[in-house]
Design a protein around this motif. Structure first.
Motif, PDB file in Angstrom:
ATOM      1  N   SER A  54       0.850  -1.181   0.000  1.00  0.00           N
ATOM      2  CA  SER A  54       0.000   0.000   0.000  1.00  0.00           C
ATOM      3  C   SER A  54       0.893   1.240   0.000  1.00  0.00           C
ATOM      4  O   SER A  54       1.759   1.386   0.861  1.00  0.00           O
ATOM      5  N   SER A 121      -2.326  -5.842 -10.473  1.00  0.00           N
ATOM      6  CA  SER A 121      -3.464  -4.922 -10.474  1.00  0.00           C
ATOM      7  C   SER A 121      -3.229  -3.834  -9.438  1.00  0.00           C
ATOM      8  O   SER A 121      -2.318  -3.926  -8.619  1.00  0.00           O
ATOM      9  N   GLU A 122      -4.045  -2.810  -9.496  1.00  0.00           N
ATOM     10  CA  GLU A 122      -3.952  -1.712  -8.529  1.00  0.00           C
ATOM     11  C   GLU A 122      -5.339  -1.184  -8.220  1.00  0.00           C
ATOM     12  O   GLU A 122      -6.231  -1.212  -9.071  1.00  0.00           O
ATOM     13  N   TYR A 123      -5.502  -0.740  -6.983  1.00  0.00           N
ATOM     14  CA  TYR A 123      -6.793  -0.252  -6.512  1.00  0.00           C
ATOM     15  C   TYR A 123      -6.585   1.002  -5.687  1.00  0.00           C
ATOM     16  O   TYR A 123      -5.829   0.981  -4.710  1.00  0.00           O
ATOM     17  N   VAL A 124      -7.253   2.085  -6.061  1.00  0.00           N
ATOM     18  CA  VAL A 124      -7.208   3.294  -5.268  1.00  0.00           C
ATOM     19  C   VAL A 124      -8.241   3.135  -4.157  1.00  0.00           C
ATOM     20  O   VAL A 124      -9.427   2.904  -4.415  1.00  0.00           O
ATOM     21  N   VAL A 125      -7.741   3.220  -2.912  1.00  0.00           N
ATOM     22  CA  VAL A 125      -8.598   3.052  -1.743  1.00  0.00           C
ATOM     23  C   VAL A 125      -8.247   4.167  -0.768  1.00  0.00           C
ATOM     24  O   VAL A 125      -7.144   4.211  -0.230  1.00  0.00           O
ATOM     25  N   THR A 129      -2.914   3.748  -2.746  1.00  0.00           N
ATOM     26  CA  THR A 129      -3.132   2.786  -3.829  1.00  0.00           C
ATOM     27  C   THR A 129      -2.578   1.456  -3.358  1.00  0.00           C
ATOM     28  O   THR A 129      -1.441   1.387  -2.877  1.00  0.00           O
TER      29      THR A 129
END
Length: 166
Positions: A54, A121-125, A129
């Motif tokens: 993260s 993969s990537e996820y903005v949370v 990220t």
């Protein structure tokens, strides 16, 4: 859902009470090596082998990982506290760091372990990220890990056998 107001400092102190290992995330973009200290790392899956890191939205490393699409996780050993501080920007005078390469990525020698990854993969949370990495290589040494808890570096100490009974 009702919004609950929680003091930022208290929240950080609560989360900081969870003891973690310390890592330095490294990558290379345009023949320039980049690294940052992080303790937000975890295993995600065994099949396929996936891990997560993260990275804060203001960290320079965020764009470096997006550009390179690969990264290495260097799990630091107890004798690498100064490397942790250096990559966290906490040392006034930075010494030159020598990198070796493993699976095409820059790594730090003497780490407890190294995990190399291609970006899966990537996820903005929130304000971070989460990067999911597909593991491409692992390396393990026989060193004690560097630990961090309650704002301080810690040492690993084995419990006496009698203390481990639950």
């Amino acid at each position: 859902m009702q919004q609950v107001e929680i003091d930022d400092r208290l929240y950080r102190n609560v989360l900081g009470s969870f003891a973690t290992g310390v890592t330095v995330i490294t990558t290379e973009v345009d023949k320039m090596v980049h690294g940052m200290t992080a303790n937000a790392f975890m295993s995600v899956s065994l099949k396929p082998k996936l891990v997560a890191i993260s990275i804060g939205e203001n960290a320079r490393m965020l764009q470096h990982i997006k550009d390179s699409k690969q990264f290495a996780i260097n799990i630091l050993s107890a004798n690498q506290q100064n490397k942790s501080k250096q990559f966290a920007g906490q040392l006034k005078s930075e010494s030159e760091v020598t990198f070796t390469y493993f699976k095409g990525l820059p790594i730090l020698d003497d780490s407890v372990a190294v995990i190399t990854c291609d970006l899966h993969s990537e996820y903005v949370v929130g304000d971070h990220t989460i990067f999911i990495g597909h593991v491409t290589g692992v390396k393990l040494e026989q060193n004690d890990p560097l630990l961090f808890s309650q704002g301080k570096y810690r040492e690993l100490k084995a419990l006496e056998e009698s203390e481990t009974t639950i």
